[in-house]
Design a protein around this motif. Structure first.
Motif, PDB file in Angstrom:
ATOM      1  N   LEU A  96       0.835  -1.210   0.000  1.00 46.40           N
ATOM      2  CA  LEU A  96       0.000   0.000   0.000  1.00 46.40           C
ATOM      3  C   LEU A  96       0.866   1.255   0.000  1.00 46.40           C
ATOM      4  CD1 LEU A  96      -2.792  -1.045   2.538  1.00 46.40           C
ATOM      5  CD2 LEU A  96      -3.027  -0.770   0.069  1.00 46.40           C
ATOM      6  N   LYS A  97       1.947   1.237   0.765  1.00 52.45           N
ATOM      7  CA  LYS A  97       2.847   2.390   0.795  1.00 52.45           C
ATOM      8  C   LYS A  97       3.476   2.639  -0.571  1.00 52.45           C
ATOM      9  CE  LYS A  97       4.265   2.585   5.668  1.00 52.45           C
ATOM     10  NZ  LYS A  97       5.416   2.546   6.589  1.00 52.45           N
ATOM     11  N   VAL A 137      10.065   9.696  15.639  1.00 51.32           N
ATOM     12  CA  VAL A 137       9.951   9.872  17.102  1.00 51.32           C
ATOM     13  C   VAL A 137       9.133  11.128  17.394  1.00 51.32           C
ATOM     14  CG1 VAL A 137      11.222  10.248  19.239  1.00 51.32           C
ATOM     15  CG2 VAL A 137      12.141   8.696  17.501  1.00 51.32           C
ATOM     16  N   ILE A 138       9.438  12.195  16.666  1.00 55.87           N
ATOM     17  CA  ILE A 138       8.696  13.456  16.845  1.00 55.87           C
ATOM     18  C   ILE A 138       7.282  13.325  16.302  1.00 55.87           C
ATOM     19  CG2 ILE A 138       8.618  15.895  16.198  1.00 55.87           C
ATOM     20  CD1 ILE A 138      11.675  15.813  16.036  1.00 55.87           C
ATOM     21  N   LEU A 139       7.179  12.826  15.063  1.00 59.41           N
ATOM     22  CA  LEU A 139       5.859  12.709  14.446  1.00 59.41           C
ATOM     23  C   LEU A 139       4.973  11.715  15.193  1.00 59.41           C
ATOM     24  CD1 LEU A 139       6.739  12.726  10.638  1.00 59.41           C
ATOM     25  CD2 LEU A 139       5.748  14.563  12.006  1.00 59.41           C
ATOM     26  N   THR A 182      -0.242   8.512   6.958  1.00 57.37           N
ATOM     27  CA  THR A 182       0.791   9.355   7.569  1.00 57.37           C
ATOM     28  C   THR A 182       2.140   9.206   6.860  1.00 57.37           C
ATOM     29  OG1 THR A 182       1.199   7.607   9.229  1.00 57.37           O
ATOM     30  CG2 THR A 182      -0.285   9.410   9.830  1.00 57.37           C
ATOM     31  N   ASP A 183       2.444   8.006   6.359  1.00 59.43           N
ATOM     32  CA  ASP A 183       3.696   7.822   5.620  1.00 59.43           C
ATOM     33  C   ASP A 183       3.664   8.579   4.300  1.00 59.43           C
ATOM     34  OD1 ASP A 183       6.321   6.186   5.395  1.00 59.43           O
ATOM     35  OD2 ASP A 183       5.312   5.781   3.487  1.00 59.43           O
ATOM     36  N   VAL A 184       2.538   8.533   3.606  1.00 66.05           N
ATOM     37  CA  VAL A 184       2.398   9.281   2.353  1.00 66.05           C
ATOM     38  C   VAL A 184       2.507  10.776   2.619  1.00 66.05           C
ATOM     39  CG1 VAL A 184       0.812   9.859   0.476  1.00 66.05           C
ATOM     40  CG2 VAL A 184       1.043   7.485   1.225  1.00 66.05           C
ATOM     41  N   TRP A 185       1.884  11.239   3.691  1.00 68.20           N
ATOM     42  CA  TRP A 185       1.961  12.660   4.054  1.00 68.20           C
ATOM     43  C   TRP A 185       3.406  13.083   4.331  1.00 68.20           C
ATOM     44  CZ3 TRP A 185       3.162  14.181   9.258  1.00 68.20           C
ATOM     45  CH2 TRP A 185       3.168  15.560   9.444  1.00 68.20           C
ATOM     46  N   GLY A 248       8.525   0.009   7.314  1.00 65.17           N
ATOM     47  CA  GLY A 248       8.752   1.196   8.125  1.00 65.17           C
ATOM     48  C   GLY A 248       8.878   0.912   9.602  1.00 65.17           C
ATOM     49  N   PHE A 249      10.050   0.432  10.015  1.00 65.50           N
ATOM     50  CA  PHE A 249      10.258   0.063  11.417  1.00 65.50           C
ATOM     51  C   PHE A 249      10.075   1.261  12.350  1.00 65.50           C
ATOM     52  CE2 PHE A 249      13.310  -0.133  14.977  1.00 65.50           C
ATOM     53  CZ  PHE A 249      12.781  -1.216  15.668  1.00 65.50           C
TER      54      PHE A 249
END
Length: 315
Positions: A96-97, A137-139, A182-185, A248-249
């Protein structure tokens, strides 16, 4: 016809030039030594630990005295329902990613290319690109607060329309969607730059000829822009095959919890949990080695396809 003596003389002269060239650049080779040493220490020496995948490894026995079990851990991996579920989760999330990280940036690049106000165009591009520089970590902390069912800004907004609070990061039906979106963003801006660069290489005379023939902007996009960008689309798509087992670990580790192991646990987080937290080093190494071998095959396949269909090669 050149005589054997002449050919031998030319070969000797070429060898002498090569030797002289190497002597003149030895300082540059010496400068590479620190980098090579670091690579050997941190990349190749640890690979000796792969022997644990074929042992019943115990730290106090070491590599030499731990009992040899052969392919036992690999057989166990396919027998465990958890391991099969983890492999399936990894394939679903990463696929999907790959699809959305190819389609969304491409569409955004095409839309952004239609903007003629350069100041606005650069501002939008910069804003979209900024999340790429933030770590998960921040996101992760930001998203946990935003998606919280108790006071999160997203659920507050949904409550305006009468929607009950949704536990996005604790619901198996929602977790994969949150991960992909969120990964796409986060990566959309970076991938958009690749396609914008490809757009600049299209010959403007093609658009001029299309305008003369009466083609509108949509027809120009379908018959000129997309066919011209097809090689870079193939390259990006095929090279992404190597990441089919990398879901995406960093992202998953910072967002998931035991409630969503069923749909959110991937190979990397599974290896981390089983190997480091539970201390089953041999089994975790076997799972990690299986993933590495499959990823290597997919990387090679991706480069072969990119070379065959887009004439793309690194070496």
């Amino acid at each position: 016809m050149q005589s054997a003596v002449d050919v031998k003389g030319q070969t000797t002269a070429l060898e002498a030039k090569r030797v002289q060239k190497r002597r003149g650049t030895w300082q540059l080779h010496v400068m590479l030594l620190p980098a090579l040493i670091i690579v050997l220490i941190f990349q190749y020496v640890p690979m000796l630990g792969l022997v644990m995948a074929f042992q019943d490894y115990e730290p106090w026995l070491g590599f030499l005295r731990s009992p040899w079990v052969g392919l036992e851990h690999f057989r166990t991996m396919f027998e465990y329902e958890d391991a099969r579920q983890v492999i399936w989760n990894t394939l679903v999330i990463s696929t999907l990613k790959i699809i959305f990280n190819l389609g969304v940036p491409l569409a955004f690049a095409l839309l952004l290319n239609e903007v003629y106000v350069m100041k606005f165009k650069r501002t939008v591009q910069t804003i979209v690109y900024l999340p790429h520089f933030l770590s998960w970590v921040i996101l992760g902390g930001i998203l946990i607060d935003m998606l919280s069912p108790e006071g999160g800004i997203v659920n507050r907004f949904l409550s305006i329309f009468g929607v009950k609070p949704i536990f996005f990061l604790g619901d198996n039906d929602w977790f994969r969607t949150v991960v992909v979106v969120t990964d796409v963003w986060k990566e959309c801006g970076f991938n958009t730059i690749v396609f914008l660069a490809a757009l600049t290489s299209i010959n403007p005379s093609l658009y001029e000829a299309a305008i003369v023939d009466g083609a509108n902007r949509w027809q120009q996009t379908i018959y000129i822009t997309l066919p011209s960008m097809l090689p870079i689309i193939i390259v990006v798509g095929t090279l992404s095959l190597g990441n089919i087992l990398n879901a995406g670990f960093d992202q998953i580790l910072n967002l998931y919890n035991p409630l969503v192991y069923k749909t959110g646990d991937i190979i990397d987080t599974y290896v981390y949990r089983v190997g480091l937290l539970n201390g089953d080093f041999s089994y975790a190494t076997a799972v990690g080695l299986f993933k590495s071998v499959i990823s290597f095959i997919l990387v090679v396949t991706g480069y072969r396809l990119a070379y065959k269909y887009a004439n793309y090669k690194i070496f």
